[in-house]
Design a protein around this motif. Structure first.
Motif, PDB file in Angstrom:
ATOM      1  N   ASP A   1       6.996  -2.006 -17.026  1.00 46.81           N
ATOM      2  CA  ASP A   1       6.399  -2.661 -15.865  1.00 46.81           C
ATOM      3  C   ASP A   1       4.874  -2.724 -15.932  1.00 46.81           C
ATOM      4  O   ASP A   1       4.247  -3.312 -15.057  1.00 46.81           O
ATOM      5  CB  ASP A   1       6.789  -1.918 -14.575  1.00 46.81           C
ATOM      6  CG  ASP A   1       8.273  -1.984 -14.310  1.00 46.81           C
ATOM      7  OD1 ASP A   1       8.910  -2.964 -14.764  1.00 46.81           O
ATOM      8  OD2 ASP A   1       8.807  -1.056 -13.671  1.00 46.81           O
ATOM      9  N   ARG A   2       4.303  -2.129 -16.942  1.00 46.93           N
ATOM     10  CA  ARG A   2       2.845  -2.050 -17.031  1.00 46.93           C
ATOM     11  C   ARG A   2       2.199  -3.418 -17.188  1.00 46.93           C
ATOM     12  O   ARG A   2       1.154  -3.689 -16.600  1.00 46.93           O
ATOM     13  CB  ARG A   2       2.439  -1.134 -18.179  1.00 46.93           C
ATOM     14  CG  ARG A   2       1.002  -0.714 -18.105  1.00 46.93           C
ATOM     15  CD  ARG A   2       0.688   0.383 -19.071  1.00 46.93           C
ATOM     16  NE  ARG A   2       1.346   1.595 -18.605  1.00 46.93           N
ATOM     17  CZ  ARG A   2       1.366   2.734 -19.277  1.00 46.93           C
ATOM     18  NH1 ARG A   2       0.782   2.816 -20.445  1.00 46.93           N
ATOM     19  NH2 ARG A   2       1.984   3.788 -18.808  1.00 46.93           N
ATOM     20  N   GLY A   3       2.796  -4.290 -17.956  1.00 45.49           N
ATOM     21  CA  GLY A   3       2.247  -5.635 -18.131  1.00 45.49           C
ATOM     22  C   GLY A   3       2.231  -6.407 -16.821  1.00 45.49           C
ATOM     23  O   GLY A   3       1.252  -7.084 -16.491  1.00 45.49           O
ATOM     24  N   LEU A   4       3.308  -6.282 -16.042  1.00 46.95           N
ATOM     25  CA  LEU A   4       3.372  -6.946 -14.742  1.00 46.95           C
ATOM     26  C   LEU A   4       2.340  -6.357 -13.785  1.00 46.95           C
ATOM     27  O   LEU A   4       1.673  -7.085 -13.053  1.00 46.95           O
ATOM     28  CB  LEU A   4       4.778  -6.819 -14.156  1.00 46.95           C
ATOM     29  CG  LEU A   4       4.997  -7.454 -12.790  1.00 46.95           C
ATOM     30  CD1 LEU A   4       4.748  -8.959 -12.845  1.00 46.95           C
ATOM     31  CD2 LEU A   4       6.402  -7.151 -12.295  1.00 46.95           C
ATOM     32  N   ALA A   5       2.190  -5.033 -13.812  1.00 45.59           N
ATOM     33  CA  ALA A   5       1.196  -4.384 -12.948  1.00 45.59           C
ATOM     34  C   ALA A   5      -0.214  -4.842 -13.310  1.00 45.59           C
ATOM     35  O   ALA A   5      -1.036  -5.126 -12.430  1.00 45.59           O
ATOM     36  CB  ALA A   5       1.308  -2.867 -13.054  1.00 45.59           C
ATOM     37  N   ALA A   6      -0.504  -4.940 -14.602  1.00 42.99           N
ATOM     38  CA  ALA A   6      -1.825  -5.396 -15.041  1.00 42.99           C
ATOM     39  C   ALA A   6      -2.054  -6.856 -14.659  1.00 42.99           C
ATOM     40  O   ALA A   6      -3.147  -7.232 -14.229  1.00 42.99           O
ATOM     41  CB  ALA A   6      -1.971  -5.209 -16.552  1.00 42.99           C
ATOM     42  N   ALA A   7      -1.029  -7.687 -14.800  1.00 42.60           N
ATOM     43  CA  ALA A   7      -1.164  -9.105 -14.446  1.00 42.60           C
ATOM     44  C   ALA A   7      -1.411  -9.264 -12.950  1.00 42.60           C
ATOM     45  O   ALA A   7      -2.239 -10.086 -12.534  1.00 42.60           O
ATOM     46  CB  ALA A   7       0.089  -9.867 -14.859  1.00 42.60           C
ATOM     47  N   ARG A   8      -0.709  -8.481 -12.137  1.00 43.04           N
ATOM     48  CA  ARG A   8      -0.935  -8.543 -10.691  1.00 43.04           C
ATOM     49  C   ARG A   8      -2.358  -8.118 -10.343  1.00 43.04           C
ATOM     50  O   ARG A   8      -3.006  -8.706  -9.481  1.00 43.04           O
ATOM     51  CB  ARG A   8       0.058  -7.649  -9.963  1.00 43.04           C
ATOM     52  CG  ARG A   8       1.442  -8.202  -9.916  1.00 43.04           C
ATOM     53  CD  ARG A   8       2.362  -7.261  -9.183  1.00 43.04           C
ATOM     54  NE  ARG A   8       3.700  -7.807  -9.106  1.00 43.04           N
ATOM     55  CZ  ARG A   8       4.768  -7.099  -8.853  1.00 43.04           C
ATOM     56  NH1 ARG A   8       4.667  -5.802  -8.643  1.00 43.04           N
ATOM     57  NH2 ARG A   8       5.950  -7.676  -8.802  1.00 43.04           N
ATOM     58  N   TYR A   9      -2.834  -7.083 -11.003  1.00 47.65           N
ATOM     59  CA  TYR A   9      -4.195  -6.602 -10.734  1.00 47.65           C
ATOM     60  C   TYR A   9      -5.224  -7.664 -11.105  1.00 47.65           C
ATOM     61  O   TYR A   9      -6.131  -7.963 -10.328  1.00 47.65           O
ATOM     62  CB  TYR A   9      -4.456  -5.301 -11.500  1.00 47.65           C
ATOM     63  CG  TYR A   9      -5.900  -4.949 -11.562  1.00 47.65           C
ATOM     64  CD1 TYR A   9      -6.590  -4.582 -10.411  1.00 47.65           C
ATOM     65  CD2 TYR A   9      -6.606  -4.997 -12.754  1.00 47.65           C
ATOM     66  CE1 TYR A   9      -7.929  -4.273 -10.450  1.00 47.65           C
ATOM     67  CE2 TYR A   9      -7.940  -4.685 -12.797  1.00 47.65           C
ATOM     68  CZ  TYR A   9      -8.595  -4.319 -11.650  1.00 47.65           C
ATOM     69  OH  TYR A   9      -9.921  -4.025 -11.700  1.00 47.65           O
ATOM     70  N   VAL A  10      -5.105  -8.249 -12.280  1.00 47.39           N
ATOM     71  CA  VAL A  10      -6.075  -9.248 -12.733  1.00 47.39           C
ATOM     72  C   VAL A  10      -6.033 -10.484 -11.840  1.00 47.39           C
ATOM     73  O   VAL A  10      -7.078 -11.024 -11.453  1.00 47.39           O
ATOM     74  CB  VAL A  10      -5.818  -9.616 -14.213  1.00 47.39           C
ATOM     75  CG1 VAL A  10      -6.649 -10.802 -14.642  1.00 47.39           C
ATOM     76  CG2 VAL A  10      -6.118  -8.414 -15.109  1.00 47.39           C
TER      77      VAL A  10
END
Length: 143
Positions: free
Chosen positions: A97-106
């Protein structure tokens, strides 16, 4: 020259303090979660942009406008504490889920920057005042 230096340094100095405090607080109080500090950071950023846009109109004279601009930059800088909390959120997310979390943050960060500039320019722009003619230029460039 001293005013320009103080104005430019206000946000990074406030962000330095806010990031350290927010990171320490998120370690000490893990039960608080990630949302409250992020919402507080967003509110500080909105307040800073509002003050940045409305400050010169509400201030009494150039000295008041200068104080409003520096206060606005400090508020915008203090919103940087949310960045440290967001990074901690990304770091604690499951690997899948880290990629999705990073995409949401950016995506949220980019939207916040664009909306903050738009908010500041909308509050500071007056069609009849040639001194504010350049105010919507930066948000227009972002679009």
């Amino acid at each position: 020259a001293a005013f320009a230096g103080l104005l430019l340094a206000a946000a990074p100095l406030a962000s330095l303090v806010a990031r350290a405090v927010a990171d320490d607080a998120s370690r000490r109080y893990p039960n608080v979660g990630f949302k409250p500090p992020v919402i507080l950071g967003g509110a500080l950023c909105c307040a800073g942009n509002l003050l940045y846009g409305l400050g010169p109109r509400l201030a009494n004279g150039p000295e008041g406008a200068a104080v409003a601009a520096i206060a606005a930059r400090f508020a915008i800088g203090f919103s940087g504490g949310a960045d440290a909390v967001n990074r901690r959120y990304i770091g604690t997310a499951d690997l899948q889920d880290r990629g999705l979390a990073a995409a949401r943050y950016v995506a949220s960060d980019a939207a916040g920057v664009a909306l903050g500039l738009l908010l500041a320019s909308a509050c500071g722009f007056s069609p009849g005042d040639p001194g504010n003619a350049a105010s919507p230029v930066l948000p227009a460039c972002w679009a």
